[in-house]
Design a protein around this motif. Structure first.
Motif, PDB file in Angstrom:
ATOM      1  N   PHE A 235     -13.700 -31.293 -18.152  1.00  0.00           N
ATOM      2  CA  PHE A 235     -13.417 -32.035 -16.921  1.00  0.00           C
ATOM      3  C   PHE A 235     -12.949 -31.092 -15.816  1.00  0.00           C
ATOM      4  O   PHE A 235     -13.447 -31.147 -14.676  1.00  0.00           O
ATOM      5  N   ASN A 236     -12.012 -30.227 -16.132  1.00  0.00           N
ATOM      6  CA  ASN A 236     -11.441 -29.339 -15.111  1.00  0.00           C
ATOM      7  C   ASN A 236     -12.444 -28.314 -14.600  1.00  0.00           C
ATOM      8  O   ASN A 236     -12.354 -27.872 -13.445  1.00  0.00           O
ATOM      9  N   ALA A 237     -13.380 -27.905 -15.440  1.00  0.00           N
ATOM     10  CA  ALA A 237     -14.303 -26.830 -15.086  1.00  0.00           C
ATOM     11  C   ALA A 237     -15.254 -27.196 -13.957  1.00  0.00           C
ATOM     12  O   ALA A 237     -15.946 -26.322 -13.422  1.00  0.00           O
ATOM     13  N   VAL A 238     -15.285 -28.478 -13.567  1.00  0.00           N
ATOM     14  CA  VAL A 238     -16.041 -28.869 -12.365  1.00  0.00           C
ATOM     15  C   VAL A 238     -15.457 -28.162 -11.140  1.00  0.00           C
ATOM     16  O   VAL A 238     -16.177 -27.855 -10.188  1.00  0.00           O
ATOM     17  N   GLU A 239     -14.170 -27.890 -11.184  1.00  0.00           N
ATOM     18  CA  GLU A 239     -13.495 -27.160 -10.109  1.00  0.00           C
ATOM     19  C   GLU A 239     -13.787 -25.665 -10.285  1.00  0.00           C
ATOM     20  O   GLU A 239     -13.414 -25.071 -11.306  1.00  0.00           O
ATOM     21  N   PRO A 240     -14.457 -25.008  -9.323  1.00  0.00           N
ATOM     22  CA  PRO A 240     -14.868 -23.605  -9.515  1.00  0.00           C
ATOM     23  C   PRO A 240     -13.725 -22.655  -9.862  1.00  0.00           C
ATOM     24  O   PRO A 240     -13.893 -21.767 -10.709  1.00  0.00           O
ATOM     25  N   ALA A 241     -12.578 -22.844  -9.229  1.00  0.00           N
ATOM     26  CA  ALA A 241     -11.453 -21.946  -9.517  1.00  0.00           C
ATOM     27  C   ALA A 241     -11.001 -22.088 -10.965  1.00  0.00           C
ATOM     28  O   ALA A 241     -10.655 -21.090 -11.620  1.00  0.00           O
ATOM     29  N   ALA A 242     -11.014 -23.305 -11.477  1.00  0.00           N
ATOM     30  CA  ALA A 242     -10.628 -23.528 -12.873  1.00  0.00           C
ATOM     31  C   ALA A 242     -11.670 -22.933 -13.811  1.00  0.00           C
ATOM     32  O   ALA A 242     -11.321 -22.295 -14.820  1.00  0.00           O
ATOM     33  N   ALA A 243     -12.948 -23.129 -13.498  1.00  0.00           N
ATOM     34  CA  ALA A 243     -14.012 -22.580 -14.341  1.00  0.00           C
ATOM     35  C   ALA A 243     -13.865 -21.068 -14.460  1.00  0.00           C
ATOM     36  O   ALA A 243     -14.021 -20.495 -15.553  1.00  0.00           O
ATOM     37  N   LYS A 244     -13.534 -20.421 -13.347  1.00  0.00           N
ATOM     38  CA  LYS A 244     -13.364 -18.958 -13.358  1.00  0.00           C
ATOM     39  C   LYS A 244     -12.227 -18.560 -14.292  1.00  0.00           C
ATOM     40  O   LYS A 244     -12.330 -17.586 -15.047  1.00  0.00           O
ATOM     41  N   ARG A 245     -11.151 -19.312 -14.268  1.00  0.00           N
ATOM     42  CA  ARG A 245     -10.002 -18.984 -15.128  1.00  0.00           C
ATOM     43  C   ARG A 245     -10.351 -19.181 -16.604  1.00  0.00           C
ATOM     44  O   ARG A 245      -9.976 -18.372 -17.456  1.00  0.00           O
ATOM     45  N   TYR A 246     -11.072 -20.256 -16.923  1.00  0.00           N
ATOM     46  CA  TYR A 246     -11.496 -20.468 -18.315  1.00  0.00           C
ATOM     47  C   TYR A 246     -12.447 -19.346 -18.764  1.00  0.00           C
ATOM     48  O   TYR A 246     -12.376 -18.881 -19.909  1.00  0.00           O
ATOM     49  N   GLU A 247     -13.321 -18.911 -17.865  1.00  0.00           N
ATOM     50  CA  GLU A 247     -14.240 -17.816 -18.199  1.00  0.00           C
ATOM     51  C   GLU A 247     -13.465 -16.534 -18.468  1.00  0.00           C
ATOM     52  O   GLU A 247     -13.821 -15.754 -19.363  1.00  0.00           O
ATOM     53  N   GLU A 248     -12.392 -16.308 -17.717  1.00  0.00           N
ATOM     54  CA  GLU A 248     -11.554 -15.125 -17.946  1.00  0.00           C
ATOM     55  C   GLU A 248     -10.891 -15.168 -19.319  1.00  0.00           C
ATOM     56  O   GLU A 248     -10.779 -14.145 -20.006  1.00  0.00           O
ATOM     57  N   ILE A 249     -10.450 -16.360 -19.730  1.00  0.00           N
ATOM     58  CA  ILE A 249      -9.858 -16.500 -21.069  1.00  0.00           C
ATOM     59  C   ILE A 249     -10.902 -16.163 -22.129  1.00  0.00           C
ATOM     60  O   ILE A 249     -10.634 -15.407 -23.076  1.00  0.00           O
TER      61      ILE A 249
END
Length: 391
Positions: free
Chosen positions: A290-304
């Motif tokens: 759900f959160n990954a729709v937000e680009p900034a959140a997606a970037k943070r998950y990708e970093e993890i």
């Protein structure tokens, strides 16, 4: 301006319980839970160490899992009678959380529970006592956080209390205590810690100080949780440190809607409680999507994902979390929880109200994607039936 608050002293490693001998005071009340700390001899050791420090000691035992408002008030009354200058809480998150709330009512008897439910609205503490927390589980990290979760069983709601005032003065992170955890508790508390670290990393209030703690905790938990679950005590010891690092991160970066949902579903249904850490584990993959729709959140998950050596994508991180859950025998959805104790009709009947309460939870404000009650209801349904999140 931002703030970063942790305990003044943190003692860690085997034998850290002996740090209690260094505390200065006249009276200590020890708050604990259902008896495991007594059975394994830790309560006796705490009492002996405090007496060696020259203190008179009183025990307050029997704090239940998911501590109630009533237990908090009984504990505060005991403190008012005994007048301790140290409050020492030992056990899982429940007795430590309960003792934090007792502390406020001990120092300010005229305050109300409704007052404390307002985030960061506690009165100034330490007018009568200091606080020492000793965790026996590797998940809540309440020994280093500004949070406490108390349940109002009359209303069927868990309230997260939040204020830097209730960050303990002293934390004792002794892995000997964690080695006594049952297998299922090891799984649930471990995924609670994983959720803390991931939500802290993507929180809108994350910062350089919290990012480092969160990422290292995520890697440690990924490496050690399954082995800890399967009885590797060296991994169990490392998990005790990992959950504490995650706690330092989320106490300062705050959390997100995985916790909002876990708080508001935990005590909502007549079939039984949904254990907090298990709820987090079930909801986390859905919330990431759900959160990954937000680009900034997606970037943070990708970093993890990249930090864990995975393909640097959101889907890879979700698959990793699901893989951990499977290895830990955690169900994929609420419908399958504990053999189906959460009735489908009751869940649907209460869905809109639970969704509204979850949106209003203190953890929702720092979630990286905004959410309204209608979206929350859809997300909760996905978590009940294990449906794909596509909105």
């Amino acid at each position: 301006m931002a703030r970063f608050t942790i305990p003044r002293d943190l003692y860690h490693g085997k034998g850290a319980l002996d740090a209690l001998k260094t505390l200065k005071g006249k009276k200590a009340i020890v708050v604990t839970g259902g008896g495991s700390m007594k059975r394994f001899g830790f309560l006796d050791k705490v009492e002996a160490n405090l007496k060696e420090a020259g203190m008179e000691v009183q025990l307050f035992e029997g704090v239940e899992p998911d501590p109630s408002v009533e237990t908090v008030m009984r504990g505060a009354a005991a403190m008012a009678e005994f007048q301790p200058d140290w409050i020492v809480a030992i056990g899982g998150g429940s007795p430590i959380d309960a003792a934090k709330a007792m502390w406020a009512f001990y120092e300010y008897p005229e305050t109300t529970f409704e007052d404390l439910c307002v985030p960061f609205n506690f009165p100034t503490l330490r007018t009568k006592a200091q606080f020492c927390a000793i965790p026996s589980t590797s998940g809540t990290a309440t020994e280093v956080t500004a949070f406490s979760v108390i349940t109002d069983y009359q209303k069927g709601i868990k309230y997260p209390l939040a204020d830097f005032n209730i960050t303990p003065d002293v934390a004792i992170v002794d892995p000997d205590l964690a080695e006594t955890m049952p297998k299922k508790l090891t799984a649930h508390t471990g995924m609670d810690a994983m959720t803390h670290a991931i939500e802290a990393y993507v929180s809108t209030l994350h910062c350089d100080y919290t990012d480092a703690l969160a990422l290292h905790a995520i890697k440690m938990i990924s490496n050690d949780l399954v082995d800890s679950y399967n009885g590797d005590m060296e991994a169990r010891d490392r998990m005790h440190n990992a959950q504490c690092l995650a706690g330092m991160a989320f106490s300062n970066a705050l959390l997100g809607i995985v916790h909002s949902m876990a708080h508001k579903t935990g005590a909502a249904y007549s079939g039984g409680h949904i254990v907090h850490g298990c709820a987090n584990a079930m909801y986390l993959p859905k919330v990431i999507k759900f959160n990954a729709v937000e680009p900034a959140a997606a970037k943070r998950y990708e970093e993890i994902a990249a930090f864990l050596g995975l393909e640097p994508t959101v889907d890879a991180l979700i698959a990793h979390i699901k893989g951990l859950n499977e290895k830990l025998d955690i169900p994929t959805c609420i419908k399958d929880y504990e053999g189906g104790i959460i009735d489908e009709k009751e869940f649907m009947d209460k869905l809109d109200k639970v969704a509204e309460l979850a949106v209003g939870d203190a953890c929702t404000g720092s979630n990286p994607r905004k959410i309204d009650p209608a979206q929350m209801a859809k997300l909760l349904k996905c978590c009940y039936y294990d449906e794909e999140v596509d909105f």
